[in-house]
Design a protein around this motif. Sequence first.
Motif, PDB file in Angstrom:
ATOM      1  N   SER A 203      16.019  13.525 -33.541  1.00  0.00           N
ATOM      2  CA  SER A 203      15.618  13.676 -32.219  1.00  0.00           C
ATOM      3  C   SER A 203      16.280  12.415 -31.705  1.00  0.00           C
ATOM      4  CB  SER A 203      14.959  14.301 -31.920  1.00  0.00           C
ATOM      5  OG  SER A 203      14.307  15.022 -30.917  1.00  0.00           O
ATOM      6  N   GLY A 204      16.474  13.445 -29.769  1.00  0.00           N
ATOM      7  CA  GLY A 204      16.448  11.632 -28.890  1.00  0.00           C
ATOM      8  C   GLY A 204      18.253  11.899 -28.630  1.00  0.00           C
ATOM      9  N   LEU A 205      17.780  10.360 -27.488  1.00  0.00           N
ATOM     10  CA  LEU A 205      19.068  10.799 -27.057  1.00  0.00           C
ATOM     11  C   LEU A 205      19.108   8.678 -26.984  1.00  0.00           C
ATOM     12  CD1 LEU A 205      21.621  11.527 -25.180  1.00  0.00           C
ATOM     13  CD2 LEU A 205      20.253  11.034 -22.870  1.00  0.00           C
ATOM     14  N   MET A 206      20.964   8.589 -27.637  1.00  0.00           N
ATOM     15  CA  MET A 206      20.431   7.014 -27.828  1.00  0.00           C
ATOM     16  C   MET A 206      21.338   5.896 -26.478  1.00  0.00           C
ATOM     17  SD  MET A 206      22.299   6.251 -31.550  1.00  0.00           S
ATOM     18  CE  MET A 206      23.561   7.476 -31.403  1.00  0.00           C
ATOM     19  N   ILE A 207      20.888   5.694 -26.480  1.00  0.00           N
ATOM     20  CA  ILE A 207      21.196   4.866 -24.272  1.00  0.00           C
ATOM     21  C   ILE A 207      21.713   4.146 -25.294  1.00  0.00           C
ATOM     22  CG2 ILE A 207      19.018   5.628 -22.966  1.00  0.00           C
ATOM     23  CD1 ILE A 207      18.470   2.775 -23.618  1.00  0.00           C
ATOM     24  N   GLY A 208      23.800   4.436 -24.956  1.00  0.00           N
ATOM     25  CA  GLY A 208      24.589   3.430 -25.327  1.00  0.00           C
ATOM     26  C   GLY A 208      24.982   2.724 -23.285  1.00  0.00           C
ATOM     27  N   LEU A 209      25.517   1.883 -23.862  1.00  0.00           N
ATOM     28  CA  LEU A 209      26.411   1.359 -22.209  1.00  0.00           C
ATOM     29  C   LEU A 209      27.534   0.345 -22.433  1.00  0.00           C
ATOM     30  CD1 LEU A 209      23.633  -0.365 -19.535  1.00  0.00           C
ATOM     31  CD2 LEU A 209      26.067  -1.489 -20.217  1.00  0.00           C
ATOM     32  N   TYR A 210      28.573   0.837 -21.149  1.00  0.00           N
ATOM     33  CA  TYR A 210      30.161   0.040 -21.235  1.00  0.00           C
ATOM     34  C   TYR A 210      29.307  -0.664 -19.534  1.00  0.00           C
ATOM     35  CZ  TYR A 210      34.397  -1.469 -19.331  1.00  0.00           C
ATOM     36  OH  TYR A 210      35.730  -2.326 -19.474  1.00  0.00           O
ATOM     37  N   GLY A 211      29.632  -2.229 -20.262  1.00  0.00           N
ATOM     38  CA  GLY A 211      29.419  -3.235 -19.294  1.00  0.00           C
ATOM     39  C   GLY A 211      30.212  -3.898 -19.105  1.00  0.00           C
ATOM     40  N   GLU A 212      31.590  -4.028 -19.097  1.00  0.00           N
ATOM     41  CA  GLU A 212      32.965  -5.274 -18.967  1.00  0.00           C
ATOM     42  C   GLU A 212      33.179  -5.289 -17.131  1.00  0.00           C
ATOM     43  OE1 GLU A 212      33.948  -6.694 -21.420  1.00  0.00           O
ATOM     44  OE2 GLU A 212      32.282  -6.166 -22.043  1.00  0.00           O
ATOM     45  N   GLY A 213      33.173  -6.173 -16.595  1.00  0.00           N
ATOM     46  CA  GLY A 213      32.623  -6.270 -15.517  1.00  0.00           C
ATOM     47  C   GLY A 213      31.738  -6.244 -14.301  1.00  0.00           C
ATOM     48  N   ASN A 214      30.894  -6.301 -15.307  1.00  0.00           N
ATOM     49  CA  ASN A 214      29.483  -6.090 -15.181  1.00  0.00           C
ATOM     50  C   ASN A 214      28.686  -7.307 -15.312  1.00  0.00           C
ATOM     51  OD1 ASN A 214      26.659  -5.628 -13.536  1.00  0.00           O
ATOM     52  ND2 ASN A 214      26.415  -3.306 -14.461  1.00  0.00           N
ATOM     53  N   GLU A 215      29.072  -8.222 -14.396  1.00  0.00           N
ATOM     54  CA  GLU A 215      28.200 -10.087 -14.086  1.00  0.00           C
ATOM     55  C   GLU A 215      26.953  -9.941 -14.740  1.00  0.00           C
ATOM     56  OE1 GLU A 215      30.119 -12.182 -15.217  1.00  0.00           O
ATOM     57  OE2 GLU A 215      31.919 -11.473 -14.307  1.00  0.00           O
ATOM     58  N   ALA A 216      26.127  -8.832 -14.097  1.00  0.00           N
ATOM     59  CA  ALA A 216      24.642  -9.183 -13.915  1.00  0.00           C
ATOM     60  C   ALA A 216      24.525  -8.494 -15.781  1.00  0.00           C
ATOM     61  CB  ALA A 216      24.389  -7.684 -13.210  1.00  0.00           C
ATOM     62  N   LEU A 217      25.151  -8.194 -16.756  1.00  0.00           N
ATOM     63  CA  LEU A 217      24.499  -7.891 -18.101  1.00  0.00           C
ATOM     64  C   LEU A 217      25.425  -9.391 -19.045  1.00  0.00           C
ATOM     65  CD1 LEU A 217      25.475  -4.213 -17.955  1.00  0.00           C
ATOM     66  CD2 LEU A 217      23.299  -5.460 -17.519  1.00  0.00           C
ATOM     67  N   TYR A 218      26.544  -9.681 -18.598  1.00  0.00           N
ATOM     68  CA  TYR A 218      26.782 -11.070 -19.327  1.00  0.00           C
ATOM     69  C   TYR A 218      25.926 -12.016 -19.583  1.00  0.00           C
ATOM     70  CZ  TYR A 218      31.306  -8.845 -18.649  1.00  0.00           C
ATOM     71  OH  TYR A 218      32.771  -8.214 -19.339  1.00  0.00           O
ATOM     72  N   SER A 219      25.954 -12.620 -20.728  1.00  0.00           N
ATOM     73  CA  SER A 219      25.609 -14.076 -21.003  1.00  0.00           C
ATOM     74  C   SER A 219      26.681 -14.810 -21.883  1.00  0.00           C
ATOM     75  CB  SER A 219      24.573 -13.336 -22.087  1.00  0.00           C
ATOM     76  OG  SER A 219      23.869 -14.393 -22.584  1.00  0.00           O
ATOM     77  N   GLY A 220      27.216 -15.219 -21.523  1.00  0.00           N
ATOM     78  CA  GLY A 220      28.603 -16.282 -21.973  1.00  0.00           C
ATOM     79  C   GLY A 220      30.049 -15.108 -22.120  1.00  0.00           C
ATOM     80  N   PHE A 221      30.559 -15.041 -22.916  1.00  0.00           N
ATOM     81  CA  PHE A 221      31.668 -14.247 -23.397  1.00  0.00           C
ATOM     82  C   PHE A 221      31.313 -12.614 -23.311  1.00  0.00           C
ATOM     83  CE2 PHE A 221      34.439 -11.993 -25.430  1.00  0.00           C
ATOM     84  CZ  PHE A 221      35.638 -11.540 -24.136  1.00  0.00           C
ATOM     85  N   GLY A 222      31.257 -11.697 -22.414  1.00  0.00           N
ATOM     86  CA  GLY A 222      30.961 -10.457 -22.673  1.00  0.00           C
ATOM     87  C   GLY A 222      29.440  -9.958 -22.903  1.00  0.00           C
ATOM     88  N   VAL A 223      28.959  -8.363 -22.848  1.00  0.00           N
ATOM     89  CA  VAL A 223      28.209  -8.146 -22.054  1.00  0.00           C
ATOM     90  C   VAL A 223      26.882  -8.110 -23.483  1.00  0.00           C
ATOM     91  CG1 VAL A 223      27.358  -5.584 -22.767  1.00  0.00           C
ATOM     92  CG2 VAL A 223      29.351  -6.264 -21.508  1.00  0.00           C
ATOM     93  N   ASP A 224      25.664  -8.427 -22.989  1.00  0.00           N
ATOM     94  CA  ASP A 224      24.986  -8.830 -23.662  1.00  0.00           C
ATOM     95  C   ASP A 224      23.705  -7.981 -23.713  1.00  0.00           C
ATOM     96  OD1 ASP A 224      21.897 -10.702 -25.457  1.00  0.00           O
ATOM     97  OD2 ASP A 224      23.354 -12.562 -24.737  1.00  0.00           O
ATOM     98  N   PRO A 225      22.482  -7.790 -24.965  1.00  0.00           N
ATOM     99  CA  PRO A 225      21.906  -6.757 -25.313  1.00  0.00           C
ATOM    100  C   PRO A 225      20.642  -6.586 -24.162  1.00  0.00           C
ATOM    101  CG  PRO A 225      22.797  -7.133 -27.421  1.00  0.00           C
ATOM    102  CD  PRO A 225      23.840  -7.281 -26.926  1.00  0.00           C
ATOM    103  N   ALA A 226      20.483  -8.064 -24.717  1.00  0.00           N
ATOM    104  CA  ALA A 226      19.066  -9.194 -24.071  1.00  0.00           C
ATOM    105  C   ALA A 226      19.376  -8.977 -22.254  1.00  0.00           C
ATOM    106  CB  ALA A 226      19.396 -10.659 -24.894  1.00  0.00           C
ATOM    107  N   LYS A 227      20.534  -9.372 -22.021  1.00  0.00           N
ATOM    108  CA  LYS A 227      20.485  -9.203 -20.795  1.00  0.00           C
ATOM    109  C   LYS A 227      20.430  -7.655 -20.135  1.00  0.00           C
ATOM    110  CE  LYS A 227      21.496 -12.017 -18.224  1.00  0.00           C
ATOM    111  NZ  LYS A 227      22.428 -12.566 -17.611  1.00  0.00           N
TER     112      LYS A 227
END
Length: 659
Positions: A169-193
């Motif tokens: 049960s439940g809905l896994m929250i996935g995400l595509y964030g390429e091009g979204n600088e607010a989610l970047y840390s260094g190179f690529g999307v960072d789950p911590a961000k």
Amino acid sequence: MKKKLSYISIILIVLLISSMAGGHMLAYADAEKINDWPLMKEAIAYEEAKDYTHAIVCWEALVDLYAGYSTSATYENGGHYADRAGDYYAGVYGGDVFDPIKATAYYEKAYASYVKFCEINGDAGNSWTYVSVQRKLDAIKSELELYVKSELVSQPPMARKLAKFEPESGLMIGLYGEGNEALYSGFGVDPAKVEAVYGKSPSSLLYYNIYGSSPFPKVAAEKMKAVGGSLQIHMQPFNLSNVKDDAYIHAFAKAAKESGIPVFLRFGGEMNGDWVSWGMQPDLYIAKFRLVHDILAKEAPNVAMVWAPNFFPWDNMASYYPGDAYVDWVGVSCYATLTYTQESKASKLLTNPIDLLSHVVAQYGDRKPIMIVEGAVSYTAALEPKIDYTDWAANNLKRFYEFIPRVYPEIKAMYYYDSLGAAGSQENYMLSENPVLKAVYAKIIKDDYYLSTLESADFSYVKLDAVLEKKPQSISAYVKSYEPVIGKVEYYIDGKLVKVSKALPFNFDYDFSKLTSDHVRITARAYLPDGTLIMEKDDEVKLILPTIKVVYRDAVIRFDQPPVVISGRTLVPMKYIFEAFGMDVAYEALTKTITATDSKHEVVLMLGQSTALVDGVEIALDVPVSAIAGRTMVPLKFIGQSIGLDVTYDGATRTVNIK
């Protein structure tokens, strides 16, 4: 100067000429009785003048005219005019006229006519015609359904085996964030961000991959491994013929296995559309999907294969399906966008995300978990005039995330496309750039149903039925109407108003244990923001005592038939209780004999009998072995004590503890 023909006029004239060429002259469908050309000319003239009040008279007359004939041309033209009549009553032409009953009736006629036309003409029939009308029918219906929040331990086990990496049960929250600088840390999307921006880490990130050239994204895998997450990779085979048992796919498999995380591989998504180079090739696509599956199943068992068509067109999905043995998850791409006409009520309706998902869930949800492999709502668009669509987007964002857990619990993951639209488009899906949408999303995913790992939620939502446990309950509502925004839902208990809920998903918490009656009438009424009552649901519900829980070694045993009490004794399904105790169970149908054995004990019971054999010794039972709702039920205390276990009952919590 002669007046130029309008687009509508050209279409109608082309339809007329094509019908003549097909051997059925519509101007004289029946030379003795019918002459439809005057009506067609009138319809064209009224449409040119935007005089839809008179145009509808012509459209309806033409629908009736074609109804008595069964040729390809009459089905096509009859469907066309029924479709236009449906649009008229759906408020498309100016929006002043709205009659959902008439609109539905005409859309149903259009759908039936287009289906007949396509049956006669095969692929040349353009199935998009009836698919488009089906979407309108979905949109115009009003629905109201109530759901109860239910702990998994109170529910029977799933009927099918869980798929690879599937939470129960439940809905896994996935995400595509390429091009979204607010989610970047260094190179690529960072789950911590992502967690810093939205308050919760994603369970998975989406990356795109080109078959033959893109390596496995090792850096992204390392980041997700650190937070207990996974990756979805969309492997795009721009030329299906190049997909072979080659060095590339083996190198990819090796890297995927070494990543040590769950990997969802979406091979050639949206293959049912003509906008991708690998699309519209069902036989070749299936062969290549199976090839990739076989290699990865052998070399990278941590990869789950995802087959993911686009939500539209839905009528051709099945021809691309590789087969249950090759598919772990069924995915779907699904967006609520603003890139089509804004004409009044009907156009707004077509964006309801729940309607857009209905066909893929109906076809595959009973045997595979469903994943929205990419989806989003847009709040900007290439439309005039330029206005702020944030409210529109916020409502659809809520409908995506609040209604899916209730209406489609088969959907176990959703990857939000948190970026700009395709190159050249004017759509923006970035939640982080819109404070309102960012806050809406962050608030929704706080709930434990939205998963940041692959571990299951401990509850789900089930439809309110004729029986409800007499305890505190949390009820919510799925409401859909011809208007996309619902103002409020009122809840009544036995005719008394007890709650007014004004926000999705219209929650209502109530302690039913305080009622003295064993029956209750629960009424829900849904209203538009202007106060118009659109739907009412009235349920007569029987109140029962809460389900008895059976706890063995600190774990709740789940039964497909709840325990029952007969003459003060608790009976449970024999298969589940014996297996929970680690015993092998055999049933002899001829003698109706149950035998359960382990290394120390043998217990023999017979259906309907009040005695049992335990290690060869006959022992009397307080209640006989019984058949209830198709399940063989055995006395729990006797079973436990006969093999040396301590069985106690806590009446306050209705819990049987076995040690």
